[in-house]
Design a protein around this motif. Structure first.
Motif, PDB file in Angstrom:
ATOM      1  N   PHE A  38       0.834  -1.215   0.000  1.00  6.99           N
ATOM      2  CA  PHE A  38       0.000   0.000   0.000  1.00  6.99           C
ATOM      3  C   PHE A  38       0.864   1.259   0.000  1.00  6.99           C
ATOM      4  O   PHE A  38       0.475   2.293  -0.531  1.00  6.99           O
ATOM      5  N   LYS A  39       2.042   1.127   0.614  1.00  5.09           N
ATOM      6  CA  LYS A  39       2.958   2.280   0.707  1.00  5.09           C
ATOM      7  C   LYS A  39       3.359   2.823  -0.660  1.00  5.09           C
ATOM      8  O   LYS A  39       3.709   3.980  -0.809  1.00  5.09           O
ATOM      9  N   TYR A  40       3.392   1.920  -1.654  1.00  4.39           N
ATOM     10  CA  TYR A  40       3.898   2.311  -2.974  1.00  4.39           C
ATOM     11  C   TYR A  40       2.782   2.683  -3.937  1.00  4.39           C
ATOM     12  O   TYR A  40       3.034   3.046  -5.081  1.00  4.39           O
ATOM     13  N   ALA A  41       1.542   2.569  -3.492  1.00  9.37           N
ATOM     14  CA  ALA A  41       0.408   2.810  -4.395  1.00  9.37           C
ATOM     15  C   ALA A  41      -0.091   4.240  -4.260  1.00  9.37           C
ATOM     16  O   ALA A  41       0.021   4.860  -3.202  1.00  9.37           O
ATOM     17  N   ASN A  42      -0.657   4.768  -5.358  1.00  8.16           N
ATOM     18  CA  ASN A  42      -1.280   6.089  -5.279  1.00  8.16           C
ATOM     19  C   ASN A  42      -2.543   6.011  -4.426  1.00  8.16           C
ATOM     20  O   ASN A  42      -2.923   6.969  -3.764  1.00  8.16           O
ATOM     21  N   GLU A  43      -3.174   4.852  -4.485  1.00  4.77           N
ATOM     22  CA  GLU A  43      -4.439   4.682  -3.788  1.00  4.77           C
ATOM     23  C   GLU A  43      -4.574   3.207  -3.430  1.00  4.77           C
ATOM     24  O   GLU A  43      -4.046   2.356  -4.147  1.00  4.77           O
ATOM     25  N   TYR A  44      -5.246   2.905  -2.334  1.00  7.00           N
ATOM     26  CA  TYR A  44      -5.430   1.490  -2.029  1.00  7.00           C
ATOM     27  C   TYR A  44      -6.793   1.220  -1.416  1.00  7.00           C
ATOM     28  O   TYR A  44      -7.460   2.130  -0.911  1.00  7.00           O
ATOM     29  N   GLY A  45      -7.189  -0.024  -1.469  1.00  6.84           N
ATOM     30  CA  GLY A  45      -8.455  -0.428  -0.874  1.00  6.84           C
ATOM     31  C   GLY A  45      -8.270  -1.724  -0.115  1.00  6.84           C
ATOM     32  O   GLY A  45      -7.505  -2.595  -0.538  1.00  6.84           O
ATOM     33  N   VAL A  46      -8.964  -1.848   1.012  1.00  7.32           N
ATOM     34  CA  VAL A  46      -8.902  -3.090   1.781  1.00  7.32           C
ATOM     35  C   VAL A  46     -10.023  -3.994   1.257  1.00  7.32           C
ATOM     36  O   VAL A  46     -11.191  -3.806   1.569  1.00  7.32           O
ATOM     37  N   VAL A  47      -9.634  -4.905   0.365  1.00  7.98           N
ATOM     38  CA  VAL A  47     -10.590  -5.781  -0.319  1.00  7.98           C
ATOM     39  C   VAL A  47     -10.012  -7.195  -0.302  1.00  7.98           C
ATOM     40  O   VAL A  47      -8.817  -7.375  -0.549  1.00  7.98           O
TER      41      VAL A  47
END
Ligand SMILES: Nc1ncnc2c1ncn2[C@@H]1O[C@H](COP(=O)(O)OP(=O)(O)O)[C@@H](O)[C@H]1O
Ligand SMILES: [Mg+2]
Length: 395
Positions: A39-48
């Motif tokens: 998640f640290k490297y993503a522009n956006e994240y979702g808990v899915v």
């Protein structure tokens, strides 16, 4: 800016996420674990939950993505294919993905299409079924979950008594509650990494695999090149397997056993880039193929731009399969890295429990070693592993 959805955001997927970001994509990562390192490297994240195909699709639709990928894990393969199909994006055919996710269906397809000659295979979902096959079984066999990964619950079995307990363990650890029983093949193990595009199969690398001793069958590391004299024959078998399974697109990772008399048996197929640093490190470092780059680019509708060099560099990896115990003091990783001239990745922290190594999940990290000489690459990796293991003070 194109938007790419990366299914899975663990340590091994973090390389894909940061790669996509470096290539200029808007990266969106999903994972069930809210503390996923990727998640640290993503522009956006979702808990899915990445095995929940509909949840992945709803999330993907809400973000209006241009492409979807997964890698280095089997858990995201079906969801990636499902999202791609539903959103009309490049992807593996969903029906093919369903077959590939079931080792029994793969085995049957390979046998029926004469890709190999493993003729003994049974699928069982309860122990009563064993009585039906009891009189027909020729030992030794291997038992594994039909949808397993990381060598979990995989056992060689020599007697009917052992078969019962091995099947119970495999069924219990299978998400679909099924175990596969198949011929045990005695041979040397290799890993094959391929990419399929427009019906063309590109074999990117054949790796030697370093495995645990029986009764476990877990990966301890890889080397590329393999120096296997019959690489061309392996490529032919791999091609035939891919065609007979109908794999239309994307990365494919295989485990292959080669017997003393050069019988080539494919025992595992994943429709995704290999884990254990294969896709992120071993293939690009040894062959100069921008493996993650081609996955990302083609998944978002771009052309395939494949450049490989014929001269391969020797790359060796070792998993940190360490002696068990509770970590009290960590070793001097920086010194070991410098002294052995290797790359190191680890998740160890003081207070962590190191479990006895039986499958991939028990690994604590990786060593990557490169040399113009294969033996030197192996020696550096082995030395670093010993220094790390001996350098840990356990409680
Ligand atoms: N038919 C077989 N004969 C001998 N060894 C096998 C066979 N099938 C699997 N294995 C061993 O077990 C390991 C794990 O099995 P595999 O099917 O690759 O499961 P996973 O999906 O967990 O990687 C393989 O890497 C190989 O060492
Ligand atoms: Mg495998």
């Amino acid at each position: 800016m194109k938007k790419i959805l990366i299914i899975g955001a663990g340590f091994l997927q973090s390389f894909m996420i940061s790669k996509a970001q470096k290539m200029g994509y808007y990266t969106i990562a999903i994972d069930k674990n809210p503390n996923s390192i990727g998640f640290k490297y993503a522009n956006e994240y979702g808990v899915v939950d990445i095995v929940d195909e509909n949840a992945c699709l709803q999330y993907a639709l809400s973000k209006d993505i241009d492409g979807v990928i997964t890698g280095a894990t089997d858990y995201g393969v079906l969801s990636a294919a499902y999202v791609a199909q539903q959103m009309n994006l490049p992807g593996l055919d969903y029906e093919v993905a369903k077959v590939i996710k079931n080792k029994y269906l793969v085995r049957r397809t390979l046998y029926e299409n004469k890709v190999d000659d493993i003729s003994q295979y049974f699928e069982v979902n309860n122990l009563d079924m064993l009585n039906e096959v009891r009189d027909n079984i020729k030992f030794p066999v291997i038992v594994k979950p039909c949808d397993g990964s990381g060598s979990k619950a995989t056992k060689r079995v020599d007697t009917f008594q052992e078969l019962i307990s091995a099947c119970k363990e495999a069924i219990d650890s299978s998400l679909i509650g099924k175990a596969l029983i198949e011929d045990f093949i005695k041979g040397k193990e290799y890993g094959v990494e391929s990419f399929i595009y427009n019906g063309e199969v590109y074999v990117l690398g054949i790796m030697g695999k370093h495995m645990t001793s029986p009764p476990d069958y877990a990966e301890l590391g890889h080397c590329l090149p393999s120096y296997l004299p019959i690489e061309e024959q392996v490529k032919e078998v791999v091609n035939k397997a891919i065609k007979s399974l109908g794999i239309n697109y994307g990365a494919v990772n295989m485990d292959v056993l080669v017997t003393e008399d050069n019988r080539i048996c494919i025992v595992d197929i994943g429709a995704r880039m290999g884990g254990n640093l294969i896709g992120s490190h071993i293939i690009p470092m040894s062959t100069n193929t921008d493996y993650m780059g081609i996955i990302i680019q083609t998944a978002t509708g771009g052309p395939l731009e494949l450049t490989t060099q014929n001269e391969k560099i020797n790359v060796v990896t070792r998993l940190l399969a360490l002696s068990p115990g509770i970590v009290n003091v960590l070793p001097d990783f920086a010194k070991i890295k410098k002294d052995c001239q290797v790359e190191l990745y680890h998740q160890l922290k003081v207070g962590n429990e190191i479990r006895e190594y039986h499958n991939n999940l028990d690994g604590c990290g990786y060593i990557v070693s490169v040399s113009t000489d294969m033996q030197k690459a192996v020696n550096k990796a082995e030395k670093a592993k010993i220094l790390i293991d001996e350098g840990i003070i356990r409680a």
